[in-house]
Design a protein around this motif. Structure first.
Motif, mmCIF file in Angstrom:
data_model
loop_
_atom_site.group_PDB
_atom_site.id
_atom_site.type_symbol
_atom_site.label_atom_id
_atom_site.label_comp_id
_atom_site.label_asym_id
_atom_site.label_seq_id
_atom_site.Cartn_x
_atom_site.Cartn_y
_atom_site.Cartn_z
ATOM 1 N N GLU A 104 -92.763 49.737 4.151
ATOM 2 C CA GLU A 104 -91.708 49.122 4.954
ATOM 3 C C GLU A 104 -91.779 49.536 6.416
ATOM 4 O O GLU A 104 -91.246 48.841 7.286
ATOM 5 N N ASP A 144 -89.901 42.268 6.292
ATOM 6 C CA ASP A 144 -89.406 41.931 4.948
ATOM 7 C C ASP A 144 -90.288 40.882 4.270
ATOM 8 O O ASP A 144 -90.551 40.970 3.061
ATOM 9 N N VAL A 176 -93.464 42.601 3.040
ATOM 10 C CA VAL A 176 -93.226 43.424 1.853
ATOM 11 C C VAL A 176 -93.153 42.545 0.613
ATOM 12 O O VAL A 176 -93.746 42.850 -0.431
#
Length: 282
Positions: A64, A69, A72
């Protein structure tokens, strides 16, 4: 270097998928992180996971720090490069280049313990397989710790391998006049002040040499590694002892495994056939 070794164990189709996957993954890196740093850190993290050096919560936290986001989620949901596939790739890579991963494991341990220090204003580490089947690789990491650039010559000599005498010249940029990481650091922490961040920084600031060697004979063998300045004066030296083993033995072991497996399958099939015959005869 992680990527270079991984590519050697991929078939052309998987390599093409990997290049497409990595390009898209790196595209999801956070704004202040360079592409090369992101790639090195993500691959190093996968290796540390496979090697048991980092647990899943810390792994997720480190990822992270590199990816947004979307990145990920892209990594988690990818159908080809799953955790199992990464484990298989690093297992194969360790068979191809055991010395490199032993060198990396030793480096991460020294970073963690805070005892990674240089000699002669150089940070140097060398490794080679203890047992050689066919060709092998000699790996050497060099980083200049002096505040001025310098040129060094890496010389490898051995009557037992080809090439028997090889000299490589490295032009090292200016480094830092300090003893590296004088105190212990955690495997994972905030930012890059941890083992994984330090490892990636070392790989980027230093030079890694991978030299393939072909054995001349079987049995005990030695390789002498010398690091010299431009005038030929010895800076650092090391002798590596190894054993060259015939590839025939390795092939025989593999053949034995295949034969045993085949016999096991035939035994199961014969048992099933006998049971079917008994049922039909009732």
């Amino acid at each position: 270097m992680f990527e270079e070794i991984l590519l050697t164990v991929m078939d052309p189709l998987l390599r093409a998928k990997y290049e497409q996957f990595m390009a898209e993954l790196i595209g999801h890196r956070k704004a202040k992180i360079e592409a090369l740093s992101a790639k090195e850190k993500l691959l190093a993290l996968q290796w540390m996971r496979c090697d048991g050096q980092i647990l899943t919560p810390a792994l997720a936290k480190e990822i992270e720090e590199v990816l947004n986001d979307e990145g990920v989620e892209f990594l988690k949901q990818h159908k080809v490069f799953t955790p199992d596939v990464w484990t298989q790739l690093f297992d194969k890579a360790t068979e191809v280049a055991p010395a490199f991963f032993r060198l990396m494991r030793r480096t991460t341990e020294r970073i963690r313990m805070g005892n990674l220090r240089g000699r002669q204003d150089l940070l140097v580490d060398v490794d080679m397989a203890n047992i050689v089947d066919g060709s092998t690789g000699l790996f050497m990491y060099i980083r200049n710790l002096d505040v001025t650039p310098r040129t060094v010559v890496l010389r490898m000599q051995s009557p037992d391998f080809r090439p028997s005498d090889l000299a490589l010249t490295f032009h090292l940029p200016a480094g830092e006049a300090e003893s590296l990481l004088g105190s212990a650091v955690p495997v994972s922490g905030e930012g890059d002040e941890d083992v994984i961040g330090s490892l990636v920084r070392l790989l980027q600031l230093g030079t890694t040499s991978w030299q393939s060697l072909l054995p001349n004979r079987y049995g005990e063998a030695t390789v002498t590694v010398r690091l010299e300045n431009e005038d030929g004066d010895l800076l650092l030296g090391q002798q590596i002892n190894t054993r060259v083993r015939s590839g025939t033995k390795k092939r025989l072991r593999r053949t034995g495994v295949v034969v045993s497996a085949t016999l096991g399958v035939l035994g199961v099939v014969a048992s099933v056939i006998l049971q079917v015959n008994r049922l039909l005869s009732l």
